[in-house]
Design an enzyme around this catalytic site. Structure first.
Site, PDB file in Angstrom:
ATOM      1  N   ALA A  12       0.832  -1.210   0.000  1.00  0.00           N
ATOM      2  CA  ALA A  12       0.000   0.000   0.000  1.00  0.00           C
ATOM      3  C   ALA A  12       0.862   1.253   0.000  1.00  0.00           C
ATOM      4  CB  ALA A  12      -0.941  -0.025   1.200  1.00  0.00           C
ATOM      5  N   ARG A  91      13.046   2.387  -6.834  1.00  0.00           N
ATOM      6  CA  ARG A  91      14.408   2.865  -7.137  1.00  0.00           C
ATOM      7  C   ARG A  91      14.720   4.195  -6.478  1.00  0.00           C
ATOM      8  NH1 ARG A  91      15.243   3.059 -13.497  1.00  0.00           N
ATOM      9  NH2 ARG A  91      12.983   3.165 -13.695  1.00  0.00           N
ATOM     10  N   ARG A  97      16.444  -0.720 -12.452  1.00  0.00           N
ATOM     11  CA  ARG A  97      15.442  -1.604 -11.834  1.00  0.00           C
ATOM     12  C   ARG A  97      16.107  -2.893 -11.361  1.00  0.00           C
ATOM     13  NH1 ARG A  97      12.643   0.505 -16.439  1.00  0.00           N
ATOM     14  NH2 ARG A  97      10.930   1.877 -15.817  1.00  0.00           N
ATOM     15  N   ASN A 129       9.466  -4.326  -9.235  1.00  0.00           N
ATOM     16  CA  ASN A 129      10.631  -4.370 -10.133  1.00  0.00           C
ATOM     17  C   ASN A 129      11.800  -5.152  -9.556  1.00  0.00           C
ATOM     18  OD1 ASN A 129      10.069  -2.945 -12.581  1.00  0.00           O
ATOM     19  ND2 ASN A 129       9.762  -1.116 -11.324  1.00  0.00           N
ATOM     20  N   HIS A 184      10.898  -4.532 -19.346  1.00  0.00           N
ATOM     21  CA  HIS A 184      10.665  -3.247 -18.683  1.00  0.00           C
ATOM     22  C   HIS A 184      12.008  -2.804 -18.108  1.00  0.00           C
ATOM     23  CE1 HIS A 184       8.336  -0.132 -16.859  1.00  0.00           C
ATOM     24  NE2 HIS A 184       8.503  -0.549 -15.620  1.00  0.00           N
TER      25      HIS A 184
HETATM   26  N1  APR Z   1       4.042  -7.455   2.028  1.00  0.00           N
HETATM   27  C1  APR Z   1       3.251  -6.373   1.790  1.00  0.00           C
HETATM   28  N2  APR Z   1       3.737  -5.140   1.579  1.00  0.00           N
HETATM   29  C2  APR Z   1       5.077  -4.995   1.633  1.00  0.00           C
HETATM   30  C3  APR Z   1       5.956  -6.063   1.887  1.00  0.00           C
HETATM   31  C4  APR Z   1       5.381  -7.350   2.090  1.00  0.00           C
HETATM   32  N3  APR Z   1       6.129  -8.424   2.339  1.00  0.00           N
HETATM   33  N4  APR Z   1       7.217  -5.571   1.866  1.00  0.00           N
HETATM   34  C5  APR Z   1       7.133  -4.248   1.601  1.00  0.00           C
HETATM   35  N5  APR Z   1       5.835  -3.892   1.482  1.00  0.00           N
HETATM   36  C6  APR Z   1       5.281  -2.575   1.222  1.00  0.00           C
HETATM   37  C7  APR Z   1       5.978  -1.448   1.955  1.00  0.00           C
HETATM   38  O1  APR Z   1       5.616  -1.417   3.322  1.00  0.00           O
HETATM   39  C8  APR Z   1       5.486  -0.234   1.184  1.00  0.00           C
HETATM   40  O2  APR Z   1       4.313   0.322   1.745  1.00  0.00           O
HETATM   41  O3  APR Z   1       5.419  -2.210  -0.138  1.00  0.00           O
HETATM   42  C9  APR Z   1       5.178  -0.798  -0.207  1.00  0.00           C
HETATM   43  C10 APR Z   1       6.027  -0.194  -1.299  1.00  0.00           C
HETATM   44  O4  APR Z   1       5.642   1.117  -1.419  1.00  0.00           O
HETATM   45  P1  APR Z   1       6.627   2.314  -1.848  1.00  0.00           P
HETATM   46  O5  APR Z   1       7.877   2.241  -1.051  1.00  0.00           O
HETATM   47  O6  APR Z   1       5.812   3.565  -1.833  1.00  0.00           O
HETATM   48  O7  APR Z   1       7.026   1.928  -3.351  1.00  0.00           O
HETATM   49  P2  APR Z   1       6.111   2.108  -4.680  1.00  0.00           P
HETATM   50  O8  APR Z   1       6.456   3.388  -5.339  1.00  0.00           O
HETATM   51  O9  APR Z   1       4.710   1.843  -4.341  1.00  0.00           O
HETATM   52  O10 APR Z   1       6.721   0.954  -5.600  1.00  0.00           O
HETATM   53  C11 APR Z   1       6.433  -0.408  -5.342  1.00  0.00           C
HETATM   54  O11 APR Z   1       6.541  -0.952  -7.675  1.00  0.00           O
HETATM   55  O12 APR Z   1       7.221   0.292  -9.534  1.00  0.00           O
HETATM   56  C12 APR Z   1       7.581  -0.679  -8.594  1.00  0.00           C
HETATM   57  O13 APR Z   1       9.968  -0.362  -8.430  1.00  0.00           O
HETATM   58  C13 APR Z   1       8.748  -0.203  -7.747  1.00  0.00           C
HETATM   59  O14 APR Z   1       9.220  -2.342  -6.799  1.00  0.00           O
HETATM   60  C14 APR Z   1       8.610  -1.101  -6.549  1.00  0.00           C
HETATM   61  C15 APR Z   1       7.092  -1.281  -6.409  1.00  0.00           C
END
Ligand code: APR
Length: 322
Positions: A12, A91, A97, A129, A184
């Site tokens: 989220a 990233r 990536r 990614n 990608h």
């Molecule tokens: N289970 C559920 N959520 C998780 C877990 C897990 N095991 N590990 C991490 N998270 C959550 C984090 O707590 C965080 O809220 O994943 C979320 C990632 O959110 P952001 O840091 O805001 O990253 P975001 O920009 O959403 O990107 C997520 O999408 O485009 C790709 O490269 C990007 O790999 C990345 C992913």
């Protein structure tokens, strides 16, 4: 359209929360579930999103749930027909990536195993990614048939390409059609030969309206489209266009639309490429990827696509052991 079914977004953060918002605002699902390991975060976002329903006028309920990496809380995703995986680290400026491979593989493997346990009939759309590798890993870790695991990249990369061309030519985005295939990442294949523009009712190939040097510059910009956003944001990566792409794919699956979209799908000989996840065009529906659609592309684009397939494949053995 009547509302039905349940869709889940795992993770989220920026990408996941905006994807859940878009899917809820479509107002086609009974429920959109949003989960994260951050304590209370998903519940807070769900409360906030549900409170927007009277203003935006949608009835889809948003359910937020804190989960743990070992699967506590995952019962909330039971019976989801589509699950979007956004969990993982984004990233930072200067990173590719692929630099996320090690850390995100551990996260995505655990998530995929929990999806298999609690929503064994779902279609999974991966966005974490490095995309092609995380899609490969999700299929392995879930044990799902290949057609029920796909990755989001082509809808986003194509949207970026379309916007860049429209912006360059001063056209509405609706007057431009583009396509990207391949990975990608560094081996993305923006298919310039498939791009058309509609100028005053006349449909023309991109090559008829722009010199090759300008097309080459646009292709380069598309390949670096994500990095351009990362460099400006300085912390985090893009999420408005990515979430629009992922939500649209989830909708195509849930509504069994049969529309053709560029998607990271498992290849079985198309374009002379087999046994690898790679960006191609495919029809989407309730079963996931229904059929891969091959089109005529130029010889050099075909070579690039085959090189992209080989590059993703070269990582597959590593990914399987992560
Ligand atoms: N289970 C559920 N959520 C998780 C877990 C897990 N095991 N590990 C991490 N998270 C959550 C984090 O707590 C965080 O809220 O994943 C979320 C990632 O959110 P952001 O840091 O805001 O990253 P975001 O920009 O959403 O990107 C997520 O999408 O485009 C790709 O490269 C990007 O790999 C990345 C992913």
């Amino acid at each position: 359209m009547a509302r039905s079914g349940k869709a889940t977004v795992i993770g989220a953060g920026f990408y996941g929360s905006t994807t859940a918002q878009r899917m809820a605002e479509y107002d086609i699902f009974d429920e959109v579930v949003l989960t994260d390991i951050r304590d209370g975060w998903s519940e807070g976002l769900a409360l906030d999103l549900n409170s927007s329903r009277p203003v935006e006028g949608f009835e889809t309920r948003v359910i937020g749930k804190t989960t743990t990496a070992d699967g506590q809380g995952y019962e909330v995703i039971e019976d989801s027909e589509v699950v979007v995986v956004t969990a993982g680290v984004p990233r930072k400026p200067g990173m590719s990536r692929m630099d996320l491979l090690g850390v995100n593989a551990g996260i995505v493997r655990g998530v995929a195993e929990n999806i298999a346990r609690y929503a064994p009939n779902a279609v999974i759309i991966v966005v974490s990614n490095p995309l092609d590798e995380m899609t490969t890993l999700t299929q392995i870790a879930s044990g799902f048939p290949h057609h029920r695991v796909m990755g989001q990249a082509g809808v986003l990369d194509t949207a970026r390409f379309t916007y860049f061309v429209a912006d360059k030519l001063g056209l509405p985005v609706g007057a431009v059609k583009t396509l990207t295939l391949g990975s990608h990442g560094d081996t993305m294949v923006p298919v310039a030969s498939a791009c058309t523009v509609n100028i005053n009712g006349q449909v023309k190939l991109l090559a008829e309206v722009l010199p090759q040097a300008d097309i080459d510059a646009l292709v380069t910009r598309v390949r670096g489209g994500g990095a351009e956003v990362v460099a400006l944001l300085k912390t985090g990566s893009a999420y408005y266009a990515p979430s629009a792409a992922a939500a649209r794919m989830a909708r195509a699956v849930a509504t069994d639309s049969g529309e053709v979209v560029p998607v990271c799908a498992w290849l079985t000989g198309q374009y002379g490429i087999s046994d690898v996840y790679l960006g191609v065009e495919a029809t989407l529906g309730k079963a996931g990827v229904k059929e891969i659609v091959e089109r005529q592309i130029s010889d050099s684009e075909l070579t690039q696509l085959q090189e992209a397939g080989a590059a993703v494949k070269s990582k597959a053995a590593d990914v399987a052991n992560m």
